[in-house]
Design an enzyme around this catalytic site. Structure first.
Site, PDB file in Angstrom:
ATOM      1  N   ASP A  23      39.511  33.175  48.652  1.00  0.00           N
ATOM      2  CA  ASP A  23      38.432  34.153  48.600  1.00  0.00           C
ATOM      3  C   ASP A  23      38.498  35.055  49.834  1.00  0.00           C
ATOM      4  O   ASP A  23      38.331  34.580  50.960  1.00  0.00           O
ATOM      5  CB  ASP A  23      37.090  33.413  48.556  1.00  0.00           C
ATOM      6  N   ASP A  24      38.759  36.339  49.620  1.00  0.00           N
ATOM      7  CA  ASP A  24      38.802  37.324  50.720  1.00  0.00           C
ATOM      8  C   ASP A  24      39.939  37.053  51.704  1.00  0.00           C
ATOM      9  O   ASP A  24      39.832  37.381  52.887  1.00  0.00           O
ATOM     10  CB  ASP A  24      37.480  37.370  51.490  1.00  0.00           C
ATOM     11  N   CYS A  61      35.520  40.209  44.566  1.00  0.00           N
ATOM     12  CA  CYS A  61      35.410  38.805  44.149  1.00  0.00           C
ATOM     13  C   CYS A  61      35.152  38.624  42.657  1.00  0.00           C
ATOM     14  O   CYS A  61      35.977  38.076  41.930  1.00  0.00           O
ATOM     15  CB  CYS A  61      34.291  38.114  44.926  1.00  0.00           C
ATOM     16  N   ARG A  65      37.538  37.547  39.252  1.00  0.00           N
ATOM     17  CA  ARG A  65      37.368  36.293  38.531  1.00  0.00           C
ATOM     18  C   ARG A  65      37.183  36.534  37.037  1.00  0.00           C
ATOM     19  O   ARG A  65      37.661  35.760  36.199  1.00  0.00           O
ATOM     20  CB  ARG A  65      36.189  35.523  39.128  1.00  0.00           C
ATOM     21  N   LYS A 124      33.870  28.303  43.508  1.00  0.00           N
ATOM     22  CA  LYS A 124      33.014  29.473  43.366  1.00  0.00           C
ATOM     23  C   LYS A 124      33.063  30.042  41.945  1.00  0.00           C
ATOM     24  O   LYS A 124      34.115  30.460  41.477  1.00  0.00           O
ATOM     25  CB  LYS A 124      33.477  30.531  44.374  1.00  0.00           C
ATOM     26  N   HIS A 126      30.481  32.661  40.385  1.00  0.00           N
ATOM     27  CA  HIS A 126      30.274  34.090  40.654  1.00  0.00           C
ATOM     28  C   HIS A 126      30.433  34.968  39.421  1.00  0.00           C
ATOM     29  O   HIS A 126      30.825  36.133  39.520  1.00  0.00           O
ATOM     30  CB  HIS A 126      31.235  34.548  41.763  1.00  0.00           C
ATOM     31  N   HIS A 211      36.223  33.496  52.954  1.00  0.00           N
ATOM     32  CA  HIS A 211      35.067  34.400  52.870  1.00  0.00           C
ATOM     33  C   HIS A 211      34.048  34.029  53.958  1.00  0.00           C
ATOM     34  O   HIS A 211      33.865  32.852  54.260  1.00  0.00           O
ATOM     35  CB  HIS A 211      34.451  34.249  51.479  1.00  0.00           C
ATOM     36  N   ASP A 318      41.555  36.624  45.658  1.00  0.00           N
ATOM     37  CA  ASP A 318      40.786  37.484  44.757  1.00  0.00           C
ATOM     38  C   ASP A 318      40.773  38.952  45.173  1.00  0.00           C
ATOM     39  O   ASP A 318      40.491  39.835  44.359  1.00  0.00           O
ATOM     40  CB  ASP A 318      39.348  36.970  44.593  1.00  0.00           C
ATOM     41  N   ASN A 319      41.039  39.233  46.418  1.00  0.00           N
ATOM     42  CA  ASN A 319      41.122  40.619  46.909  1.00  0.00           C
ATOM     43  C   ASN A 319      41.729  40.599  48.297  1.00  0.00           C
ATOM     44  O   ASN A 319      42.059  39.538  48.825  1.00  0.00           O
ATOM     45  CB  ASN A 319      39.748  41.304  46.928  1.00  0.00           C
ATOM     46  N   LYS A 364      39.338  44.856  51.098  1.00  0.00           N
ATOM     47  CA  LYS A 364      38.452  44.553  49.971  1.00  0.00           C
ATOM     48  C   LYS A 364      37.566  45.735  49.611  1.00  0.00           C
ATOM     49  O   LYS A 364      37.082  46.439  50.487  1.00  0.00           O
ATOM     50  CB  LYS A 364      37.582  43.348  50.349  1.00  0.00           C
TER      51      LYS A 364
END
Length: 510
Positions: A23-24, A61, A65, A124, A126, A211, A318-319, A364
């Site tokens: 994540d991130d 994010c 997903r 996560k 989300h 993240h 994710d990014n 991001k």
């Protein structure tokens, strides 16, 4: 009535599927993509498997997903922008922006579960918050442990950003040793170990690391404190680029993009600023390090059970690295780092985010390469026919993963599911590439998030940052997006912009 799909492969022969998402995390943070952070477990998977250098996400994010799990561009799933938060549903009546997965898409878990796979998720979600019909168990997962909302405290998830087991919200953990990255892995392994038959399983392990908030274990932080103070983000970018060239992640002609305009030269900072920024980056690195340690636990269990060889395992982010809240000295108060009661944007800053995405521009949210480029590591000893450690520059994207997984598991994509018509799948299976054969290239790729737009056709990428004109870059020589060719090739810009507009209309992009 649930549409049960017919199997096209014998259960015992079908691979397990393990999809792990960071994540991130930036493009160059892990060792096998040029980073200095210790990631021996991911690196080992890469050295035995396949690495992609031009794999793309959606820059954020929850849209990532949505696309990842459905094989559709995020707008078609109902998450064209952001998802719901604990504060309430999104105040947007447009179907593409409702903020939770609609019923005209089907998740990877729903399709695989209907075809005899056990389906587990930890981490996560989300993808919808208000109403349990939007939660993982109701979208195909047999078991779930993690955060419905997304970002949370690593040490003490609580209130609307607490953790959930299956369909029940849990009280904040009281164990002083609790840490979400470890806990997500604990439950993922538990789900596998509790399985009572020999059916294949699908595990989606969605870490929140790295993240914000900056939360890490002290023993992990200690490995990195002082490592960044003397080099800063400027030299770190140079070091990472040199390693990327050595590894073959980028070619020898690659140049660094300019330092992001939101970050000062490291030499302009005071000693106190350098010391605090060194610590912020050390905590961030420790979060990545701990995630890698836990990935090692997953691999060890699969190996112990004799299932590693026939498990398709993929790792990606994710990014790009996250610059929010766009301050070069980092977000939030320094004293709130590692505060268990903080779950907000206690972050490492714009300069470090720029370094995380070496050698690219931006991060991001943006549709620049730094926002949408991700590492992708694929490991599958029984199925990969490429030479161990192969690096491919084949351009691919998130929506390709669903058709790839369906192909390798012998599963058919449905026209309808649970009495709902389903949008046709949009991605292209990467199975030929995994099998060592020639892979047809996606002629066109499209992006849009938060007003930032892009379209790629072959080696050319047209880019339109929010409230700016279209730009044009030749990615074969300039993935750093430093040489805008728009004035030299106006006809190409016009045709690519028109193609993007057509895609946007068909996908309900605002």
């Amino acid at each position: 009535m649930l549409l049960l799909l017919c199997r096209t492969a014998v259960a015992d022969d079908r691979p397990n599927v393990v999809l792990i998402m960071a994540d991130d995390m930036g493009y160059s943070d892990i060792g096998c993509y040029g980073g200095e952070i210790e990631t021996p477990n991911i690196d080992a998977l890469a050295n035995r498997g396949l690495r992609f250098t031009q794999f793309y996400n959606t820059a954020r994010c929850c849209p990532t997903r949505a696309a990842f799990l459905t094989g559709l561009h995020q707008h078609m799933t109902g998450i064209g922008a952001m998802t719901e938060t604990p504060k309430g549903p999104r105040d947007d009546k447009r179907p593409a922006y409702q903020g939770f997965l609609n019923r005209n898409c089907v998740t990877m878990a729903e399709v695989l579960g209907a075809n005899g796979y056990h389906t587990y998720m930890a981490g996560k979600w989300h993808l919808g918050y208000h109403g349990k019909e939007k939660w993982p168990r109701q979208r195909g997962f047999d078991r779930f442990y993690g955060s419905i909302a997304g970002a949370t405290s690593y040490f003490k998830p609580q209130r609307g950003r607490g953790v959930t087991l299956d369909n029940e919200n849990l009280d904040p953990p009281t164990d002083p040793d609790y840490y979400t990255t470890d806990a997500f892995t604990d439950y993922a392994l538990r789900f596998i170990e509790e399985q009572k038959d020999d059916k294949p399983f699908f595990l989606y392990l969605a870490y929140t690391a790295p993240h914000w908030p900056l939360h890490a274990r002290e023993e992990d932080i200690a490995k990195y404190v002082g490592k960044y103070r003397d080099i800063g983000w400027d030299k770190l970018r140079q070091q990472r680029l040199a390693k990327q060239k050595e590894l073959g992640i980028v070619d020898e002609s690659t140049q660094l993009s300019m330092r992001d305009e939101g970050a000062r030269p490291w030499s302009d900072l005071t000693d106190k600023q350098k010391q605090q920024l060194d610590y912020r980056m050390a905590v961030y690195a420790a979060m990545v390090d701990r995630m890698d340690q836990n990935i090692g636990r997953v691999v060890a269990l699969l190996e112990e059970r004799g299932e590693l060889d026939n498990t398709l395992l993929m790792f990606l982010s994710d990014n790009g690295g996250c610059a929010e809240p766009y301050k070069d000295l980092g977000g939030g108060k320094f004293e709130d780092i590692n505060n268990p009661n903080q779950s907000g944007a206690i972050s490492y800053g714009q300069g470090w985010a720029n370094a995380s995405n070496t050698p690219f521009r931006k991060f991001k949210v943006f549709s620049h390469e730094g926002g949408i480029s991700t590492p992708l590591v694929v490991h599958w000893p029984a199925g990969l026919k490429t030479k161990a450690g192969t690096i491919t520059s084949h351009p691919s994207q998130l929506i390709d993963l669903m058709p790839t997984v369906l192909d390798v598991t012998g599963t058919q994509y449905p026209a309808s599911f649970a009495d709902h018509e389903i949008h046709p799948i949009e991605g292209n299976s990467l199975q030929p590439l995994l099998r060592g054969k020639e892979q047809p290239k996606s002629e066109w790729m499209f992006w849009e998030h938060s007003g930032h737009s892009a379209v790629r056709n072959g080696k050319y990428k047209a880019l339109k940052p929010r409230k700016e004109d279209w730009q044009l870059y030749d990615l074969s020589t300039d993935r750093g997006e430093t040489n805008n060719l728009a004035s030299e090739m106006p006809d190409r810009v016009k045709s690519m912009a028109a193609r993007w507009a057509s895609w946007a209309t068909s996908h309900q992009v605002k």
